[in-house]
Design an enzyme around this catalytic site. Structure first.
Site, PDB file in Angstrom:
ATOM      1  N   HIS A  26       0.367  -6.665  -1.882  1.00 21.06           N
ATOM      2  CA  HIS A  26      -0.599  -6.600  -3.000  1.00 21.06           C
ATOM      3  C   HIS A  26      -1.117  -5.175  -3.089  1.00 21.06           C
ATOM      4  CE1 HIS A  26      -4.306  -8.598  -5.141  1.00 21.06           C
ATOM      5  NE2 HIS A  26      -3.989  -7.417  -5.668  1.00 21.06           N
ATOM      6  N   HIS A  28      -1.366  -2.079  -6.169  1.00 24.40           N
ATOM      7  CA  HIS A  28      -1.124  -1.577  -7.536  1.00 24.40           C
ATOM      8  C   HIS A  28      -0.834  -0.090  -7.421  1.00 24.40           C
ATOM      9  CE1 HIS A  28      -2.847  -5.279  -9.345  1.00 24.40           C
ATOM     10  NE2 HIS A  28      -3.546  -5.285  -8.212  1.00 24.40           N
ATOM     11  N   HIS A 206      -2.678 -12.913  -9.951  1.00 25.08           N
ATOM     12  CA  HIS A 206      -4.044 -12.807  -9.433  1.00 25.08           C
ATOM     13  C   HIS A 206      -4.786 -14.076  -9.856  1.00 25.08           C
ATOM     14  CE1 HIS A 206      -3.034  -8.631  -8.853  1.00 25.08           C
ATOM     15  NE2 HIS A 206      -4.270  -8.252  -8.593  1.00 25.08           N
ATOM     16  N   GLU A 209     -10.051 -14.368  -7.612  1.00 24.27           N
ATOM     17  CA  GLU A 209     -10.667 -13.126  -7.124  1.00 24.27           C
ATOM     18  C   GLU A 209     -12.148 -13.213  -7.503  1.00 24.27           C
ATOM     19  OE1 GLU A 209      -9.283  -9.515  -9.065  1.00 24.27           O
ATOM     20  OE2 GLU A 209     -10.241  -8.218  -7.565  1.00 24.27           O
ATOM     21  N   ASP A 287      -4.657  -3.447  -2.233  1.00 25.00           N
ATOM     22  CA  ASP A 287      -4.985  -3.577  -3.660  1.00 25.00           C
ATOM     23  C   ASP A 287      -4.957  -2.222  -4.385  1.00 25.00           C
ATOM     24  OD1 ASP A 287      -5.535  -5.037  -5.950  1.00 25.00           O
ATOM     25  OD2 ASP A 287      -7.603  -5.517  -5.422  1.00 25.00           O
ATOM     26  N   ASP A 288      -6.067  -1.472  -4.335  1.00 23.60           N
ATOM     27  CA  ASP A 288      -6.179  -0.169  -5.016  1.00 23.60           C
ATOM     28  C   ASP A 288      -6.830   0.815  -4.050  1.00 23.60           C
ATOM     29  OD1 ASP A 288      -5.445  -1.039  -7.907  1.00 23.60           O
ATOM     30  OD2 ASP A 288      -6.982  -2.478  -7.270  1.00 23.60           O
TER      31      ASP A 288
HETATM   32  N1  ADE Z   1      -5.618  -4.361 -11.368  1.00 20.05           N
HETATM   33  C1  ADE Z   1      -5.682  -3.512 -10.338  1.00 20.05           C
HETATM   34  N2  ADE Z   1      -6.415  -4.029  -9.357  1.00 20.05           N
HETATM   35  C2  ADE Z   1      -6.838  -5.248  -9.759  1.00 20.05           C
HETATM   36  C3  ADE Z   1      -7.612  -6.288  -9.195  1.00 20.05           C
HETATM   37  N3  ADE Z   1      -8.149  -6.186  -7.980  1.00 20.05           N
HETATM   38  N4  ADE Z   1      -7.827  -7.396  -9.920  1.00 20.05           N
HETATM   39  C4  ADE Z   1      -7.313  -7.515 -11.131  1.00 20.05           C
HETATM   40  N5  ADE Z   1      -6.578  -6.572 -11.718  1.00 20.05           N
HETATM   41  C5  ADE Z   1      -6.323  -5.452 -11.035  1.00 20.05           C
HETATM   42 ZN    ZN Z   2      -4.826  -6.629  -7.374  1.00 13.76          ZN
END
Ligand code: ADE
Ligand code: ZN
Length: 348
Positions: A26, A28, A206, A209, A287-288
């Protein structure tokens, strides 16, 4: 004889978490755009940013909820223009991941963020794929791409995106669903996902969340996904939790993301221990990472420190990451054997 996790001294746990082979499922790629690279690419592409310097941009990284982050994330992605930009972004991530003992990365990309700005699908996919091939050759890291649809956009736009990507069907292994969750339930993309499954693509989404457990159910029943991204809200629904465990549906959990987006503002309250306790195939991911303050090993180390997880859970999470991966079975078995050897070394 069945293998049991050897006892490992508590002070060696952070080093073990860093050293153990793992799959990151996971991630991005646009979320690995570090402020330094945003400024470098802006300069390369003649773009003026609305921040005077890197420190000012970093100061803006304070999020009250998912949408606060997404607004900045889409703005940041605006500096990506050329095939080389996409290559350099993914190559930087893969180098970092390999250094953190990620042996397999399944990487999300958001083509609609780019095609809406006039960047072609070909530019995006060719740049990312070239980085994957280079990293495999240089570093031995295995990787694959997963195309995500933006759920705040329409079903029609998702179909158009799929159509535009089909000439490169062999360059990505699956599709996902991301962006603003609340108000955009999985059902909105039922027909798109049905088509993707027909095409033989892996499907993930997703769900849970910020959204309720019902969005996780919708992703499973309507989109028929193979993994749930996040899914941390499942702990509020005992029947769903049991189902996830029974059906071995993996959850790709991202602790630092959940903390920074105020899903679990206090990491000590994170639901990861409850998910593992319930027998869910949970995994740890970043994630990011450029926006949330840590790559995968920081996610492991901080959530373990905050919640008191130990070596047995470390092993479970490493093994889960390989079980949940879409890589060929022989690769998954080899990584599992490598992880076992790593644990034995740390016990010695
Ligand atoms: N796009 C990038 N990170 C995300 C996240 N945590 N939730 C939804 N969309 C995303
Ligand atoms: Zn994500």
């Amino acid at each position: 004889m069945p293998w049991t996790v050897p006892p490992i001294a508590a002070e060696r746990l952070p080093a073990l978490l860093a050293a153990m082979p793992k799959a990151e499922l996971h991630l991005h790629i646009e979320g690995t755009l570090e402020p330094e690279m945003i400024f470098a690419l802006a300069a390369r592409n003649g773009i003026t940013l609305p921040y005077p310097d890197i420190a000012a941009l970093r100061r803006a990284y304070a999020f009250g909820k998912l949408q606060d982050f997404l607004d900045l994330y889409y703005q940041g992605a605006g500096v990506l223009r050329t095939e080389q930009d996409f290559h350099d972004l993914a190559h930087a991530y893969l180098r970092r991941a390999a250094a953190e003992n990620v042996v397999r990365a399944e990487i999300f990309f958001d083509p609609q963020t780019h095609t809406a700005r006039g960047v072609s699908m070909e530019t995006v996919i060719r740049g990312l794929r070239r980085a994957c091939a280079d990293a495999e050759r240089e570093l031995g890291i295995s990787s694959a791409l997963i195309l995500c649809f933006l759920r705040h956009l329409s079903e029609r736009e998702a179909f158009e995106t799929l159509e535009a990507a089909l000439p490169w069907r062999d360059q990505f292994i699956g599709v996902g669903l991301d962006s603003s969750e609340l108000g955009h339930p999985p059902e909105k993309f039922a027909r798109v996902f049905a088509r993707c499954r027909q095409l033989g693509l892996h499907v993930v989404a997703h769900a849970g969340e910020e959204g309720p457990p019902d969005y996780i159910r919708g992703a499973l029943d309507v989109l028929q996904v193979e993994r749930i991204d996040h899914g941390v809200q499942a702990v509020h629904d005992a029947a769903l939790l049991q189902r996830l465990a029974r059906e071995r549906i993996p959850l790709t959990v991202c602790p630092l993301s959940n903390q920074k987006l105020q899903v679990f503002p206090d990491l000590a309250q994170h639901s990861l221990p409850r998910l593992l306790e319930a027998g869910v195939v949970a995994t740890v991911n970043s994630d990011d990472p450029a926006y949330f303050g840590g790559y995968v090993n920081a996610n492991f180390q901080q959530v373990f420190a905050a919640t008191g997880l130990g070596a047995a859970q470390a092993w479970q999470l490493a093994a889960n990451s390989f079980e949940a991966s879409f890589a060929p079975p022989a690769d998954r078995q080899r990584w599992l054997d490598q992880a076992r050897a790593c644990f034995e070394q740390y016990a010695a």
